[in-house]
Design a protein around this motif. Structure first.
Motif, PDB file in Angstrom:
ATOM      1  N   ARG A  24     -22.685 -15.199  -6.476  1.00 54.99           N
ATOM      2  CA  ARG A  24     -21.942 -15.576  -7.677  1.00 54.99           C
ATOM      3  C   ARG A  24     -20.737 -14.673  -7.884  1.00 54.99           C
ATOM      4  O   ARG A  24     -19.671 -15.120  -8.289  1.00 54.99           O
ATOM      5  CB  ARG A  24     -22.855 -15.521  -8.904  1.00 54.99           C
ATOM      6  N   ALA A  25     -20.889 -13.380  -7.591  1.00 52.70           N
ATOM      7  CA  ALA A  25     -19.768 -12.447  -7.730  1.00 52.70           C
ATOM      8  C   ALA A  25     -18.666 -12.769  -6.720  1.00 52.70           C
ATOM      9  O   ALA A  25     -17.472 -12.732  -7.049  1.00 52.70           O
ATOM     10  CB  ALA A  25     -20.255 -11.008  -7.558  1.00 52.70           C
ATOM     11  N   ILE A  26     -19.059 -13.095  -5.498  1.00 51.87           N
ATOM     12  CA  ILE A  26     -18.074 -13.463  -4.473  1.00 51.87           C
ATOM     13  C   ILE A  26     -17.346 -14.739  -4.882  1.00 51.87           C
ATOM     14  O   ILE A  26     -16.119 -14.840  -4.783  1.00 51.87           O
ATOM     15  CB  ILE A  26     -18.755 -13.630  -3.094  1.00 51.87           C
ATOM     16  N   LEU A  27     -18.098 -15.730  -5.370  1.00 51.78           N
ATOM     17  CA  LEU A  27     -17.498 -16.988  -5.805  1.00 51.78           C
ATOM     18  C   LEU A  27     -16.547 -16.772  -6.986  1.00 51.78           C
ATOM     19  O   LEU A  27     -15.449 -17.349  -7.026  1.00 51.78           O
ATOM     20  CB  LEU A  27     -18.594 -17.985  -6.189  1.00 51.78           C
ATOM     21  N   ALA A  28     -16.939 -15.923  -7.928  1.00 49.96           N
ATOM     22  CA  ALA A  28     -16.060 -15.629  -9.064  1.00 49.96           C
ATOM     23  C   ALA A  28     -14.782 -14.944  -8.602  1.00 49.96           C
ATOM     24  O   ALA A  28     -13.688 -15.225  -9.109  1.00 49.96           O
ATOM     25  CB  ALA A  28     -16.801 -14.758 -10.081  1.00 49.96           C
ATOM     26  N   GLY A  29     -14.898 -14.048  -7.622  1.00 51.43           N
ATOM     27  CA  GLY A  29     -13.705 -13.386  -7.077  1.00 51.43           C
ATOM     28  C   GLY A  29     -12.776 -14.377  -6.389  1.00 51.43           C
ATOM     29  O   GLY A  29     -11.550 -14.297  -6.529  1.00 51.43           O
ATOM     30  N   MET A  30     -13.356 -15.326  -5.653  1.00 56.43           N
ATOM     31  CA  MET A  30     -12.541 -16.345  -4.991  1.00 56.43           C
ATOM     32  C   MET A  30     -11.830 -17.227  -6.024  1.00 56.43           C
ATOM     33  O   MET A  30     -10.645 -17.541  -5.874  1.00 56.43           O
ATOM     34  CB  MET A  30     -13.423 -17.212  -4.075  1.00 56.43           C
ATOM     35  N   GLU A  31     -12.552 -17.617  -7.078  1.00 63.49           N
ATOM     36  CA  GLU A  31     -11.952 -18.430  -8.122  1.00 63.49           C
ATOM     37  C   GLU A  31     -10.813 -17.683  -8.813  1.00 63.49           C
ATOM     38  O   GLU A  31      -9.754 -18.255  -9.080  1.00 63.49           O
ATOM     39  CB  GLU A  31     -13.000 -18.840  -9.150  1.00 63.49           C
ATOM     40  N   GLU A  32     -11.030 -16.411  -9.096  1.00 66.95           N
ATOM     41  CA  GLU A  32     -10.001 -15.607  -9.758  1.00 66.95           C
ATOM     42  C   GLU A  32      -8.764 -15.479  -8.871  1.00 66.95           C
ATOM     43  O   GLU A  32      -7.629 -15.565  -9.342  1.00 66.95           O
ATOM     44  CB  GLU A  32     -10.558 -14.225 -10.108  1.00 66.95           C
ATOM     45  N   HIS A  33      -8.994 -15.285  -7.568  1.00 72.00           N
ATOM     46  CA  HIS A  33      -7.875 -15.177  -6.638  1.00 72.00           C
ATOM     47  C   HIS A  33      -7.102 -16.495  -6.580  1.00 72.00           C
ATOM     48  O   HIS A  33      -5.857 -16.488  -6.548  1.00 72.00           O
ATOM     49  CB  HIS A  33      -8.383 -14.799  -5.249  1.00 72.00           C
ATOM     50  N   LEU A  34      -7.813 -17.634  -6.570  1.00 72.57           N
ATOM     51  CA  LEU A  34      -7.139 -18.922  -6.527  1.00 72.57           C
ATOM     52  C   LEU A  34      -6.403 -19.232  -7.829  1.00 72.57           C
ATOM     53  O   LEU A  34      -5.402 -19.942  -7.832  1.00 72.57           O
ATOM     54  CB  LEU A  34      -8.143 -20.034  -6.212  1.00 72.57           C
ATOM     55  N   ARG A  35      -6.884 -18.698  -8.952  1.00 75.04           N
ATOM     56  CA  ARG A  35      -6.231 -18.938 -10.241  1.00 75.04           C
ATOM     57  C   ARG A  35      -4.866 -18.255 -10.324  1.00 75.04           C
ATOM     58  O   ARG A  35      -4.048 -18.638 -11.159  1.00 75.04           O
ATOM     59  CB  ARG A  35      -7.099 -18.424 -11.403  1.00 75.04           C
ATOM     60  N   THR A  36      -4.605 -17.309  -9.481  1.00 72.98           N
ATOM     61  CA  THR A  36      -3.302 -16.644  -9.516  1.00 72.98           C
ATOM     62  C   THR A  36      -2.202 -17.529  -8.942  1.00 72.98           C
ATOM     63  O   THR A  36      -1.033 -17.294  -9.212  1.00 72.98           O
ATOM     64  CB  THR A  36      -3.337 -15.303  -8.746  1.00 72.98           C
ATOM     65  N   ASP A  37      -2.570 -18.538  -8.169  1.00 71.18           N
ATOM     66  CA  ASP A  37      -1.594 -19.479  -7.634  1.00 71.18           C
ATOM     67  C   ASP A  37      -1.309 -20.516  -8.727  1.00 71.18           C
ATOM     68  O   ASP A  37      -2.089 -21.428  -8.978  1.00 71.18           O
ATOM     69  CB  ASP A  37      -2.152 -20.158  -6.389  1.00 71.18           C
ATOM     70  N   VAL A  38      -0.176 -20.376  -9.397  1.00 72.69           N
ATOM     71  CA  VAL A  38       0.152 -21.200 -10.554  1.00 72.69           C
ATOM     72  C   VAL A  38       0.305 -22.666 -10.168  1.00 72.69           C
ATOM     73  O   VAL A  38      -0.180 -23.560 -10.873  1.00 72.69           O
ATOM     74  CB  VAL A  38       1.442 -20.675 -11.242  1.00 72.69           C
ATOM     75  N   LEU A  39       0.961 -22.935  -9.048  1.00 74.97           N
ATOM     76  CA  LEU A  39       1.165 -24.312  -8.619  1.00 74.97           C
ATOM     77  C   LEU A  39      -0.168 -24.993  -8.321  1.00 74.97           C
ATOM     78  O   LEU A  39      -0.413 -26.120  -8.760  1.00 74.97           O
ATOM     79  CB  LEU A  39       2.074 -24.347  -7.391  1.00 74.97           C
ATOM     80  N   LEU A  40      -1.035 -24.311  -7.599  1.00 70.55           N
ATOM     81  CA  LEU A  40      -2.355 -24.861  -7.303  1.00 70.55           C
ATOM     82  C   LEU A  40      -3.152 -25.073  -8.578  1.00 70.55           C
ATOM     83  O   LEU A  40      -3.810 -26.103  -8.747  1.00 70.55           O
ATOM     84  CB  LEU A  40      -3.110 -23.933  -6.350  1.00 70.55           C
ATOM     85  N   ASP A  41      -3.083 -24.126  -9.494  1.00 65.45           N
ATOM     86  CA  ASP A  41      -3.812 -24.230 -10.752  1.00 65.45           C
ATOM     87  C   ASP A  41      -3.334 -25.450 -11.549  1.00 65.45           C
ATOM     88  O   ASP A  41      -4.135 -26.212 -12.091  1.00 65.45           O
ATOM     89  CB  ASP A  41      -3.637 -22.950 -11.568  1.00 65.45           C
ATOM     90  N   ARG A  42      -2.032 -25.676 -11.588  1.00 63.08           N
ATOM     91  CA  ARG A  42      -1.484 -26.817 -12.318  1.00 63.08           C
ATOM     92  C   ARG A  42      -1.903 -28.130 -11.664  1.00 63.08           C
ATOM     93  O   ARG A  42      -2.281 -29.090 -12.336  1.00 63.08           O
ATOM     94  CB  ARG A  42       0.033 -26.718 -12.381  1.00 63.08           C
ATOM     95  N   ARG A  43      -1.851 -28.177 -10.331  1.00 60.65           N
ATOM     96  CA  ARG A  43      -2.229 -29.396  -9.625  1.00 60.65           C
ATOM     97  C   ARG A  43      -3.712 -29.712  -9.809  1.00 60.65           C
ATOM     98  O   ARG A  43      -4.092 -30.868  -9.979  1.00 60.65           O
ATOM     99  CB  ARG A  43      -1.896 -29.288  -8.145  1.00 60.65           C
ATOM    100  N   LEU A  44      -4.548 -28.682  -9.782  1.00 64.36           N
ATOM    101  CA  LEU A  44      -5.979 -28.915  -9.967  1.00 64.36           C
ATOM    102  C   LEU A  44      -6.296 -29.322 -11.401  1.00 64.36           C
ATOM    103  O   LEU A  44      -7.206 -30.112 -11.645  1.00 64.36           O
ATOM    104  CB  LEU A  44      -6.777 -27.667  -9.577  1.00 64.36           C
ATOM    105  N   ALA A  45      -5.555 -28.791 -12.363  1.00 66.16           N
ATOM    106  CA  ALA A  45      -5.811 -29.119 -13.762  1.00 66.16           C
ATOM    107  C   ALA A  45      -5.408 -30.554 -14.084  1.00 66.16           C
ATOM    108  O   ALA A  45      -6.029 -31.196 -14.931  1.00 66.16           O
ATOM    109  CB  ALA A  45      -5.055 -28.149 -14.670  1.00 66.16           C
ATOM    110  N   THR A  46      -4.383 -31.072 -13.411  1.00 65.12           N
ATOM    111  CA  THR A  46      -3.916 -32.425 -13.696  1.00 65.12           C
ATOM    112  C   THR A  46      -4.430 -33.448 -12.694  1.00 65.12           C
ATOM    113  O   THR A  46      -4.050 -34.613 -12.770  1.00 65.12           O
ATOM    114  CB  THR A  46      -2.374 -32.471 -13.697  1.00 65.12           C
ATOM    115  N   MET A  47      -5.278 -33.040 -11.791  1.00 68.40           N
ATOM    116  CA  MET A  47      -5.779 -33.937 -10.755  1.00 68.40           C
ATOM    117  C   MET A  47      -6.682 -35.004 -11.374  1.00 68.40           C
ATOM    118  O   MET A  47      -7.500 -34.720 -12.228  1.00 68.40           O
ATOM    119  CB  MET A  47      -6.563 -33.153  -9.704  1.00 68.40           C
ATOM    120  N   ARG A  48      -6.475 -36.237 -10.919  1.00 69.63           N
ATOM    121  CA  ARG A  48      -7.309 -37.345 -11.349  1.00 69.63           C
ATOM    122  C   ARG A  48      -7.956 -37.956 -10.119  1.00 69.63           C
ATOM    123  O   ARG A  48      -7.327 -38.027  -9.062  1.00 69.63           O
ATOM    124  CB  ARG A  48      -6.483 -38.446 -12.003  1.00 69.63           C
ATOM    125  N   PRO A  49      -9.165 -38.430 -10.259  1.00 71.91           N
ATOM    126  CA  PRO A  49      -9.745 -39.139  -9.119  1.00 71.91           C
ATOM    127  C   PRO A  49      -9.011 -40.445  -8.918  1.00 71.91           C
ATOM    128  O   PRO A  49      -8.625 -41.113  -9.877  1.00 71.91           O
ATOM    129  CB  PRO A  49     -11.196 -39.385  -9.535  1.00 71.91           C
TER     130      PRO A  49
END
Length: 120
Positions: free
Chosen positions: A11-36
């Motif tokens: 869980r700690a490793i997964l949280a670290g990976m998520e935190e690292h990915l959250r620093t990418d603003v473009l990726l974060d925006r695309r994932l937040a607005t993603m629709r199936p």
């Protein structure tokens, strides 16, 4: 995994990976607005089907216009143009009817018409 869940270390490793990915603003925006939605191949197939229907409709309209023009003028060129567009229209209609009947039969069997696999 036997369904026991993640360990504290995992869980700690997964949280670290998520935190690292959250620093990418473009990726974060695309994932937040993603629709199936449809996959690219499904969208291409739908576009191909719609284009065939549109093309067949336009060819049918052109065939009707050429029929009227050829009948009124008795021009050989117009008669041959009518014959050519009539063949294209009938070919398009036969393809559309084949696709429609395949989709109808697959729906009655409960399978995916494009792959033949059972629907979930």
């Amino acid at each position: 995994m036997d369904g026991a869940g993640l360990s504290q270390r995992e869980r700690a490793i997964l949280a670290g990976m998520e935190e690292h990915l959250r620093t990418d603003v473009l990726l974060d925006r695309r994932l937040a607005t993603m629709r199936p939605g449809r996959s690219l191949t499904e969208a291409a197939g739908l576009l191909r089907e719609r284009l065939l229907a549109l093309g067949t409709g336009l060819a049918g309209a052109l065939t009707a216009v050429l029929l009227v023009m050829a009948a009124s003028s008795s021009s050989t060129a117009l008669i041959w143009a009518f014959a050519a567009t009539w063949v294209l229209t009938l070919s398009g209609l036969s393809l559309l009817v084949c696709r429609w009947s395949r989709r109808l039969a697959a729906g009655q069997r409960g399978t995916d018409p494009s792959t033949g696999d059972p629907k979930d």
